[in-house]
Design a protein around this motif. Structure first.
Motif, PDB file in Angstrom:
ATOM      1  N   ILE A   1       0.858  -1.186   0.000  1.00 48.81           N
ATOM      2  CA  ILE A   1       0.000   0.000   0.000  1.00 48.81           C
ATOM      3  C   ILE A   1       0.893   1.235   0.000  1.00 48.81           C
ATOM      4  CG2 ILE A   1      -1.835   1.255   1.193  1.00 48.81           C
ATOM      5  CD1 ILE A   1      -2.613  -1.369   2.545  1.00 48.81           C
ATOM      6  N   PRO A   2       0.844   2.036  -1.069  1.00 38.91           N
ATOM      7  CA  PRO A   2       1.725   3.203  -1.152  1.00 38.91           C
ATOM      8  C   PRO A   2       1.483   4.181  -0.029  1.00 38.91           C
ATOM      9  CG  PRO A   2      -0.017   3.329  -2.814  1.00 38.91           C
ATOM     10  CD  PRO A   2      -0.080   1.951  -2.217  1.00 38.91           C
ATOM     11  N   ALA A   3       2.575   4.703   0.528  1.00 41.57           N
ATOM     12  CA  ALA A   3       2.557   5.716   1.592  1.00 41.57           C
ATOM     13  C   ALA A   3       2.003   5.192   2.902  1.00 41.57           C
ATOM     14  CB  ALA A   3       1.774   6.958   1.150  1.00 41.57           C
ATOM     15  N   LEU A   4       1.786   3.866   3.001  1.00 38.75           N
ATOM     16  CA  LEU A   4       1.290   3.310   4.253  1.00 38.75           C
ATOM     17  C   LEU A   4       2.107   2.094   4.688  1.00 38.75           C
ATOM     18  CD1 LEU A   4      -0.928   3.729   6.396  1.00 38.75           C
ATOM     19  CD2 LEU A   4      -2.290   2.018   5.167  1.00 38.75           C
ATOM     20  N   THR A   5       2.310   1.138   3.790  1.00 39.07           N
ATOM     21  CA  THR A   5       3.075  -0.071   4.152  1.00 39.07           C
ATOM     22  C   THR A   5       4.272  -0.325   3.249  1.00 39.07           C
ATOM     23  OG1 THR A   5       1.780  -1.585   2.749  1.00 39.07           O
ATOM     24  CG2 THR A   5       0.940  -1.149   4.978  1.00 39.07           C
ATOM     25  N   ASP A   6       4.405   0.427   2.171  1.00 39.83           N
ATOM     26  CA  ASP A   6       5.472   0.120   1.198  1.00 39.83           C
ATOM     27  C   ASP A   6       6.871   0.245   1.800  1.00 39.83           C
ATOM     28  OD1 ASP A   6       6.689   2.990   0.021  1.00 39.83           O
ATOM     29  OD2 ASP A   6       4.678   3.131   0.852  1.00 39.83           O
ATOM     30  N   HIS A   7       7.019   1.076   2.838  1.00 41.58           N
ATOM     31  CA  HIS A   7       8.332   1.251   3.445  1.00 41.58           C
ATOM     32  C   HIS A   7       8.824  -0.018   4.134  1.00 41.58           C
ATOM     33  CE1 HIS A   7       5.461   2.038   6.708  1.00 41.58           C
ATOM     34  NE2 HIS A   7       6.402   1.597   7.527  1.00 41.58           N
ATOM     35  N   ASP A   8       7.925  -0.959   4.388  1.00 40.43           N
ATOM     36  CA  ASP A   8       8.292  -2.195   5.083  1.00 40.43           C
ATOM     37  C   ASP A   8       8.786  -3.292   4.140  1.00 40.43           C
ATOM     38  OD1 ASP A   8       8.079  -1.703   7.767  1.00 40.43           O
ATOM     39  OD2 ASP A   8       6.047  -2.474   7.994  1.00 40.43           O
ATOM     40  N   MET A   9       8.758  -3.061   2.843  1.00 35.93           N
ATOM     41  CA  MET A   9       9.064  -4.136   1.903  1.00 35.93           C
ATOM     42  C   MET A   9      10.407  -4.803   2.192  1.00 35.93           C
ATOM     43  SD  MET A   9       9.500  -4.078  -2.265  1.00 35.93           S
ATOM     44  CE  MET A   9       7.755  -4.215  -2.673  1.00 35.93           C
ATOM     45  N   GLU A  10      11.467  -4.021   2.296  1.00 35.63           N
ATOM     46  CA  GLU A  10      12.797  -4.602   2.522  1.00 35.63           C
ATOM     47  C   GLU A  10      12.876  -5.319   3.872  1.00 35.63           C
ATOM     48  OE1 GLU A  10      13.279  -1.414  -0.538  1.00 35.63           O
ATOM     49  OE2 GLU A  10      12.220  -1.604   1.369  1.00 35.63           O
ATOM     50  N   LYS A  11      12.285  -4.720   4.902  1.00 35.36           N
ATOM     51  CA  LYS A  11      12.312  -5.346   6.226  1.00 35.36           C
ATOM     52  C   LYS A  11      11.621  -6.709   6.201  1.00 35.36           C
ATOM     53  CE  LYS A  11      12.104  -0.900   8.694  1.00 35.36           C
ATOM     54  NZ  LYS A  11      11.279  -0.067   9.618  1.00 35.36           N
ATOM     55  N   ILE A  12      10.502  -6.790   5.513  1.00 32.28           N
ATOM     56  CA  ILE A  12       9.778  -8.063   5.421  1.00 32.28           C
ATOM     57  C   ILE A  12      10.615  -9.109   4.708  1.00 32.28           C
ATOM     58  CG2 ILE A  12       7.770  -9.216   4.392  1.00 32.28           C
ATOM     59  CD1 ILE A  12       6.248  -6.544   4.764  1.00 32.28           C
ATOM     60  N   LEU A  13      11.227  -8.722   3.600  1.00 35.44           N
ATOM     61  CA  LEU A  13      12.019  -9.677   2.818  1.00 35.44           C
ATOM     62  C   LEU A  13      13.220 -10.196   3.614  1.00 35.44           C
ATOM     63  CD1 LEU A  13      11.929  -7.856  -0.635  1.00 35.44           C
ATOM     64  CD2 LEU A  13      10.728  -9.960  -0.019  1.00 35.44           C
ATOM     65  N   PHE A  14      13.910  -9.300   4.299  1.00 39.69           N
ATOM     66  CA  PHE A  14      15.082  -9.738   5.075  1.00 39.69           C
ATOM     67  C   PHE A  14      14.678 -10.546   6.304  1.00 39.69           C
ATOM     68  CE2 PHE A  14      17.202  -6.167   2.784  1.00 39.69           C
ATOM     69  CZ  PHE A  14      18.207  -6.915   2.193  1.00 39.69           C
ATOM     70  N   SER A  15      13.563 -10.176   6.936  1.00 39.04           N
ATOM     71  CA  SER A  15      13.084 -10.934   8.099  1.00 39.04           C
ATOM     72  C   SER A  15      12.659 -12.342   7.690  1.00 39.04           C
ATOM     73  CB  SER A  15      11.902 -10.213   8.757  1.00 39.04           C
ATOM     74  OG  SER A  15      12.292  -8.970   9.292  1.00 39.04           O
ATOM     75  N   ALA A  16      11.992 -12.445   6.549  1.00 39.87           N
ATOM     76  CA  ALA A  16      11.551 -13.747   6.063  1.00 39.87           C
ATOM     77  C   ALA A  16      12.741 -14.618   5.670  1.00 39.87           C
ATOM     78  CB  ALA A  16      10.610 -13.574   4.874  1.00 39.87           C
ATOM     79  N   GLN A  17      13.728 -13.997   5.019  1.00 43.64           N
ATOM     80  CA  GLN A  17      14.931 -14.758   4.630  1.00 43.64           C
ATOM     81  C   GLN A  17      15.677 -15.244   5.865  1.00 43.64           C
ATOM     82  OE1 GLN A  17      18.328 -13.721   5.048  1.00 43.64           O
ATOM     83  NE2 GLN A  17      19.104 -15.593   4.056  1.00 43.64           N
ATOM     84  N   ASP A  18      15.763 -14.406   6.873  1.00 42.11           N
ATOM     85  CA  ASP A  18      16.431 -14.803   8.112  1.00 42.11           C
ATOM     86  C   ASP A  18      15.702 -15.957   8.794  1.00 42.11           C
ATOM     87  OD1 ASP A  18      18.457 -14.180  10.283  1.00 42.11           O
ATOM     88  OD2 ASP A  18      16.597 -13.908  11.412  1.00 42.11           O
ATOM     89  N   ALA A  19      14.378 -16.034   8.570  1.00 39.82           N
ATOM     90  CA  ALA A  19      13.581 -17.106   9.168  1.00 39.82           C
ATOM     91  C   ALA A  19      13.610 -18.385   8.339  1.00 39.82           C
ATOM     92  CB  ALA A  19      12.138 -16.645   9.341  1.00 39.82           C
ATOM     93  N   GLY A  20      14.207 -18.317   7.149  1.00 39.46           N
ATOM     94  CA  GLY A  20      14.337 -19.532   6.346  1.00 39.46           C
ATOM     95  C   GLY A  20      13.623 -19.514   5.019  1.00 39.46           C
ATOM     96  N   ALA A  21      12.933 -18.423   4.674  1.00 35.01           N
ATOM     97  CA  ALA A  21      12.246 -18.352   3.383  1.00 35.01           C
ATOM     98  C   ALA A  21      13.255 -18.379   2.246  1.00 35.01           C
ATOM     99  CB  ALA A  21      11.406 -17.082   3.303  1.00 35.01           C
ATOM    100  N   LYS A  22      12.891 -19.028   1.164  1.00 32.29           N
ATOM    101  CA  LYS A  22      13.772 -19.140   0.000  1.00 32.29           C
ATOM    102  C   LYS A  22      13.243 -18.368  -1.206  1.00 32.29           C
ATOM    103  CE  LYS A  22      16.540 -21.937   2.154  1.00 32.29           C
ATOM    104  NZ  LYS A  22      17.862 -21.432   2.615  1.00 32.29           N
ATOM    105  N   SER A  23      11.974 -18.015  -1.182  1.00 32.97           N
ATOM    106  CA  SER A  23      11.392 -17.321  -2.335  1.00 32.97           C
ATOM    107  C   SER A  23      10.510 -16.181  -1.859  1.00 32.97           C
ATOM    108  CB  SER A  23      10.589 -18.298  -3.203  1.00 32.97           C
ATOM    109  OG  SER A  23       9.635 -18.996  -2.428  1.00 32.97           O
ATOM    110  N   ALA A  24      10.181 -15.283  -2.788  1.00 36.81           N
ATOM    111  CA  ALA A  24       9.384 -14.110  -2.424  1.00 36.81           C
ATOM    112  C   ALA A  24       8.641 -13.584  -3.641  1.00 36.81           C
ATOM    113  CB  ALA A  24      10.273 -13.011  -1.842  1.00 36.81           C
ATOM    114  N   ALA A  25       7.559 -12.889  -3.381  1.00 40.79           N
ATOM    115  CA  ALA A  25       6.786 -12.217  -4.419  1.00 40.79           C
ATOM    116  C   ALA A  25       6.096 -11.026  -3.765  1.00 40.79           C
ATOM    117  CB  ALA A  25       5.763 -13.165  -5.034  1.00 40.79           C
TER     118      ALA A  25
END
Length: 356
Positions: free
Chosen positions: A234-258
């Motif tokens: 969601i622009p101007a509301l949640t988009d700033h979290d994109m990188e944090k989500i991807l790195f947090s998920a990868q640290d937890a063991g995720a191998k793929s993303a969309a």
């Protein structure tokens, strides 16, 4: 837009009539004196239905699967942005509060699935579980319809991809681990924001963002291929979290993303604007203006080529950020297709032995 008071624990702040109804309901201030008595909170009701078929099929070119199963209609998670909300209008219900309070459970789902997979003309292909409503919404803890579907899939070695925003997926971890050992299952956890304050109103009855990341860790540790779906952005509301989500998920063991950009077809546009006015009134105009910038000047553009990612400068920037973050985190390096060659129909239980 005038703000409507939000309802604690619910995503929608209104319950406008289905678009197919001739008569429309609309609330208004009649200027009568208000009482201090609070309005009753809408309760969740579950109706059981006998479905005629269980596997849905689509030909959408921008979706990676053409078979899906939805154990439930309506979803108690109450995500205000849910693209399945307009489907409740076909039941003469409102896509607003009705969608998250009037639920339908397909009690014969496992039985129908066994029949469909047993047909000689069935061609084994990936089935997506929960493409419309979440297969692990709260009532699954009690009804276990999703679990019964997965049991049939394991029996037939039918490959399945699960998308959910509920940590309850881990309650089936033993079954999922067995299927994963045969390359028959993949789980995507949907995480749109790591901000619990936003998530509490945006998707009020889904698992907290932290619980979802923990679920990724638990599933990955059990050998189950997991990914993260950053959705909706969601622009101007949640988009700033994109990188944090991807790195947090990868640290937890995720191998793929969309990721998927916010989509506002049909009634969802008004429902989302009501939600913004109630919870983020100072951002409403800015968010909606950015949405229009990414949808060719419209609230929503259904073009298959762009509906998931949008167009324009802001949409291009999101795509660049996503690709760079994935590359830095090591996500989407490889993706092995799920195995369809193991599919087999169990022998039928017959009371009489065959001659040969």
């Amino acid at each position: 837009m005038q703000a409507t008071p939000p309802i604690k624990g619910r995503g929608s702040v209104s319950n406008k009539t289905s678009r197919f109804e001739q008569l429309q309901r609309e609330s208004f201030d009649d200027e009568w004196a208000k009482t201090d008595e609070a309005a009753p909170k809408p309760a969740t009701t579950v109706s059981f239905e006998k479905a005629k078929s269980i596997i849905s099929r689509n030909e959408s070119p921008d979706i990676s699967f053409d078979q899906s199963i939805n154990p439930y209609r309506g979803c108690e998670h109450g995500c205000i942005y849910c693209y399945a909300r307009p489907t409740h209008a076909y039941l003469n219900h409102s896509p607003g509060l009705d969608f998250e309070t009037k639920l339908y459970a397909k009690s014969n789902a496992a039985e129908l699935l066994r029949k469909e997979l047993s047909r000689p003309n069935y061609v084994p292909k990936l089935i997506a579980l929960g493409a419309n409503t979440d297969p692990y919404q709260p009532i699954e803890r009690r009804l276990r319809i999703t679990a019964s579907i997965l049991a049939v899939m394991e029996e037939f070695n039918q490959p399945v991809a699960i998308t959910t925003k509920s940590a309850s997926v881990t309650q089936d971890i033993e079954l999922l681990a067995r299927m994963a050992s045969k390359n028959l299952v993949r789980v995507f956890m949907s995480v749109g924001s790591l901000d619990r304050t936003i998530a509490r109103t945006l998707e009020p009855r889904a698992s907290t963002p932290g619980a979802r990341i923990d679920a990724i860790r638990t599933l990955s540790a059990a050998g189950i291929p997991t990914g993260v779906m950053v959705a909706p952005v969601i622009p101007a509301l949640t988009d700033h979290d994109m990188e944090k989500i991807l790195f947090s998920a990868q640290d937890a063991g995720a191998k793929s993303a969309a990721y998927v950009l916010l989509r506002l077809p049909l009634e969802i546009a008004d429902l989302f604007r009501e939600w913004l006015a109630a919870h983020h009134p100072l951002k409403e105009a800015h968010v909606m203006n950015l949405v229009k910038q990414m949808r060719n000047g419209k609230i929503y553009d259904s073009d298959f080529k762009t509906r998931m990612k949008g167009t324009g400068v802001f949409a291009d920037l999101l795509e660049q950020r996503f690709k760079k973050a994935c590359a830095k985190a090591g996500l989407n390096q490889t993706r092995q297709p799920l195995d369809t060659t193991l599919f087999s129909r169990p022998p039928e239980d017959k009371p009489q032995l065959t001659l040969f």
